[in-house]
Design a protein around this motif. Sequence first.
Motif, PDB file in Angstrom:
ATOM      1  N   ALA A  80       1.420   8.456   4.549  1.00  0.00           N
ATOM      2  CA  ALA A  80       0.739   8.297   3.263  1.00  0.00           C
ATOM      3  C   ALA A  80       1.162   6.947   2.692  1.00  0.00           C
ATOM      4  CB  ALA A  80       1.130   9.413   2.314  1.00  0.00           C
ATOM      5  N   LEU A  81       0.232   6.239   2.098  1.00  0.00           N
ATOM      6  CA  LEU A  81       0.527   4.956   1.476  1.00  0.00           C
ATOM      7  C   LEU A  81       0.768   5.216  -0.005  1.00  0.00           C
ATOM      8  CD1 LEU A  81       0.657   1.929   2.191  1.00  0.00           C
ATOM      9  CD2 LEU A  81      -1.713   1.757   1.446  1.00  0.00           C
ATOM     10  N   LYS A  86       3.578  -1.539  -2.099  1.00  0.00           N
ATOM     11  CA  LYS A  86       3.045  -0.427  -1.322  1.00  0.00           C
ATOM     12  C   LYS A  86       3.984  -0.118  -0.159  1.00  0.00           C
ATOM     13  CE  LYS A  86      -1.738  -1.486  -2.394  1.00  0.00           C
ATOM     14  NZ  LYS A  86      -3.043  -1.905  -1.845  1.00  0.00           N
ATOM     15  N   TYR A  87       4.174   1.190   0.076  1.00  0.00           N
ATOM     16  CA  TYR A  87       5.058   1.641   1.150  1.00  0.00           C
ATOM     17  C   TYR A  87       4.397   2.768   1.929  1.00  0.00           C
ATOM     18  CZ  TYR A  87       8.765  -0.860  -1.291  1.00  0.00           C
ATOM     19  OH  TYR A  87       9.525  -1.825  -1.889  1.00  0.00           O
ATOM     20  N   LYS A  88       4.786   2.881   3.201  1.00  0.00           N
ATOM     21  CA  LYS A  88       4.339   3.975   4.050  1.00  0.00           C
ATOM     22  C   LYS A  88       5.381   5.086   4.002  1.00  0.00           C
ATOM     23  CE  LYS A  88       2.421   0.658   7.324  1.00  0.00           C
ATOM     24  NZ  LYS A  88       2.530   0.152   8.705  1.00  0.00           N
ATOM     25  N   PRO A  95       7.984  -0.552   4.231  1.00  0.00           N
ATOM     26  CA  PRO A  95       7.060  -1.484   3.566  1.00  0.00           C
ATOM     27  C   PRO A  95       5.731  -1.580   4.292  1.00  0.00           C
ATOM     28  CG  PRO A  95       9.234  -2.475   3.833  1.00  0.00           C
ATOM     29  CD  PRO A  95       9.235  -1.195   4.636  1.00  0.00           C
ATOM     30  N   ALA A  96       4.660  -1.636   3.526  1.00  0.00           N
ATOM     31  CA  ALA A  96       3.316  -1.798   4.088  1.00  0.00           C
ATOM     32  C   ALA A  96       2.951  -3.263   3.970  1.00  0.00           C
ATOM     33  CB  ALA A  96       2.323  -0.926   3.339  1.00  0.00           C
ATOM     34  N   ASN A  97       2.969  -3.956   5.064  1.00  0.00           N
ATOM     35  CA  ASN A  97       2.633  -5.386   5.063  1.00  0.00           C
ATOM     36  C   ASN A  97       1.133  -5.540   5.219  1.00  0.00           C
ATOM     37  OD1 ASN A  97       5.346  -6.046   4.901  1.00  0.00           O
ATOM     38  ND2 ASN A  97       5.584  -5.955   7.115  1.00  0.00           N
ATOM     39  N   GLU A  98       0.466  -5.662   4.090  1.00  0.00           N
ATOM     40  CA  GLU A  98      -0.996  -5.783   4.119  1.00  0.00           C
ATOM     41  C   GLU A  98      -1.405  -7.160   3.696  1.00  0.00           C
ATOM     42  OE1 GLU A  98      -3.251  -2.393   2.686  1.00  0.00           O
ATOM     43  OE2 GLU A  98      -1.323  -1.492   2.269  1.00  0.00           O
TER      44      GLU A  98
END
Length: 62
Positions: free
Chosen positions: A32-33, A40-42, A59-62
């Motif tokens: 889940a993000l 933002k994190y996973k 960490p969500a690297n977007e």
Amino acid sequence: MAITLRNYNIVRVIDNGVIVNCTVIEMCYDYALVKFKDKKYKVPYGLIDEVIGHELLIPANE
């Protein structure tokens, strides 16, 4: 049994001993993000059923 998450669901995270509520932004296949402290994190679904420490957020690297 399956976990059903929606955009308005909350994930609880422990930050320095304080439980913080994070809103689920998006549901992906393996995680889940969530948004935590403006980033933002996973969160892997295996951790969703418990309060997780902030150090376990990916960490969500977007």
